[in-house]
Design an enzyme around this catalytic site. Structure first.
Site, PDB file in Angstrom:
ATOM      1  N   ASN A 142       0.836  -1.195   0.000  1.00 42.39           N
ATOM      2  CA  ASN A 142       0.000   0.000   0.000  1.00 42.39           C
ATOM      3  C   ASN A 142       0.877   1.254   0.000  1.00 42.39           C
ATOM      4  OD1 ASN A 142       0.572  -0.829   2.692  1.00 42.39           O
ATOM      5  ND2 ASN A 142      -1.235   0.184   3.517  1.00 42.39           N
ATOM      6  N   CYS A 179      -4.135   0.560  -2.367  1.00 43.30           N
ATOM      7  CA  CYS A 179      -3.947  -0.666  -1.579  1.00 43.30           C
ATOM      8  C   CYS A 179      -2.885  -1.567  -2.211  1.00 43.30           C
ATOM      9  CB  CYS A 179      -5.253  -1.449  -1.511  1.00 43.30           C
ATOM     10  SG  CYS A 179      -6.534  -0.697  -0.510  1.00 43.30           S
ATOM     11  N   GLU A 227      -3.047  -4.716  -2.924  1.00 45.68           N
ATOM     12  CA  GLU A 227      -3.586  -5.606  -3.959  1.00 45.68           C
ATOM     13  C   GLU A 227      -3.649  -4.890  -5.306  1.00 45.68           C
ATOM     14  OE1 GLU A 227      -4.719  -4.911  -0.965  1.00 45.68           O
ATOM     15  OE2 GLU A 227      -5.984  -6.503  -0.153  1.00 45.68           O
ATOM     16  N   CYS A 264     -10.742  -3.265  -3.917  1.00 44.46           N
ATOM     17  CA  CYS A 264      -9.796  -4.253  -4.460  1.00 44.46           C
ATOM     18  C   CYS A 264     -10.530  -5.506  -4.944  1.00 44.46           C
ATOM     19  CB  CYS A 264      -8.743  -4.613  -3.421  1.00 44.46           C
ATOM     20  SG  CYS A 264      -7.573  -3.265  -3.148  1.00 44.46           S
TER      21      CYS A 264
HETATM   22  N1  THU Z   1      -5.168  -1.640   2.815  1.00 41.85           N
HETATM   23  C1  THU Z   1      -4.595  -2.414   1.857  1.00 41.85           C
HETATM   24  O1  THU Z   1      -3.590  -2.066   1.239  1.00 41.85           O
HETATM   25  N2  THU Z   1      -5.177  -3.610   1.574  1.00 41.85           N
HETATM   26  C2  THU Z   1      -6.178  -4.168   2.313  1.00 41.85           C
HETATM   27  O2  THU Z   1      -6.527  -5.303   2.070  1.00 41.85           O
HETATM   28  C3  THU Z   1      -6.816  -3.400   3.391  1.00 41.85           C
HETATM   29  C4  THU Z   1      -6.367  -1.986   3.537  1.00 41.85           C
HETATM   30  C5  THU Z   1      -4.494  -0.380   3.172  1.00 41.85           C
HETATM   31  C6  THU Z   1      -5.168   0.888   2.792  1.00 41.85           C
HETATM   32  C7  THU Z   1      -4.532   1.858   3.760  1.00 41.85           C
HETATM   33  O3  THU Z   1      -3.276   2.272   3.235  1.00 41.85           O
HETATM   34  C8  THU Z   1      -4.281   1.033   5.004  1.00 41.85           C
HETATM   35  O4  THU Z   1      -4.318  -0.326   4.568  1.00 41.85           O
HETATM   36  C9  THU Z   1      -5.300   1.256   6.110  1.00 41.85           C
HETATM   37  O5  THU Z   1      -6.568   1.126   5.622  1.00 41.85           O
END
Ligand code: THU
Length: 146
Positions: free
Chosen positions: A42, A53, A55, A94
């Protein structure tokens, strides 16, 4: 590439997370049809909403490279600077990006809270009745001409 190796690559990807706002670091490892793996983390932003994110970072890297055939993704996340210890499931945005490029009945989402504790799901289980390209009479992107 077995599930444990994919999880290890997601754990390594998490080290690259840029998370000065949430301090929640996520890593992903996306397995393609030819066995290549795309890693993602992320990447946050001072304006918050442009944050990406883990993913989607992995998917967008792959799609930029012309890859649209995906088999599985491993996802790990937790507070920055600590080893993972809880499950981290993909957000709704995602899941929708996965729905664009993946077959809901076969694409696997592997959650892990350690290298040895994994929970595999199918995309159809995490995004029931999803809306996808075929609802707009579009072919699945993996089959579409580049
Ligand atoms: N986030 C992800 O990268 N993937 C996930 O599956 C859940 C949330 C990130 C978004 C943000 O940068 C941080 O986690 C908190 O929400």
């Amino acid at each position: 590439m077995d599930d444990k190796e994919l999880v290890q690559l997601a754990i390594a990807a998490r080290e690259h997370a840029y998370v000065p706002y949430s301090h929640f670091a996520v890593g992903a490892a996306l397995l393609t049809g030819d066995g290549t793996v795309y890693q993602g983390c992320n990447i946050e932003n001072a304006a918050y909403t442009p944050s990406n994110c883990a993913e989607r970072t992995a998917f967008f890297k792959a799609v930029f490279d012309g890859v649209r055939d995906f088999r599985a993704i491993a996802v790990v996340g937790g507070p920055e600077g600590k080893p993972i210890s809880e499950w981290c499931a993909p957000c709704g945005v995602c899941r929708q990006v996965m729905r664009e490029f993946c077959d809901p009945d076969s694409f696997r989402i592997i959650l892990a809270r350690s290298e040895d504790e994994m929970k595999p799901y199918l995309l159809r289980d995490l995004l029931p009745m999803g809306f996808g390209p075929e609802d707009l009479d579009k072919p699945a992107p993996a089959q579409a001409a580049h």
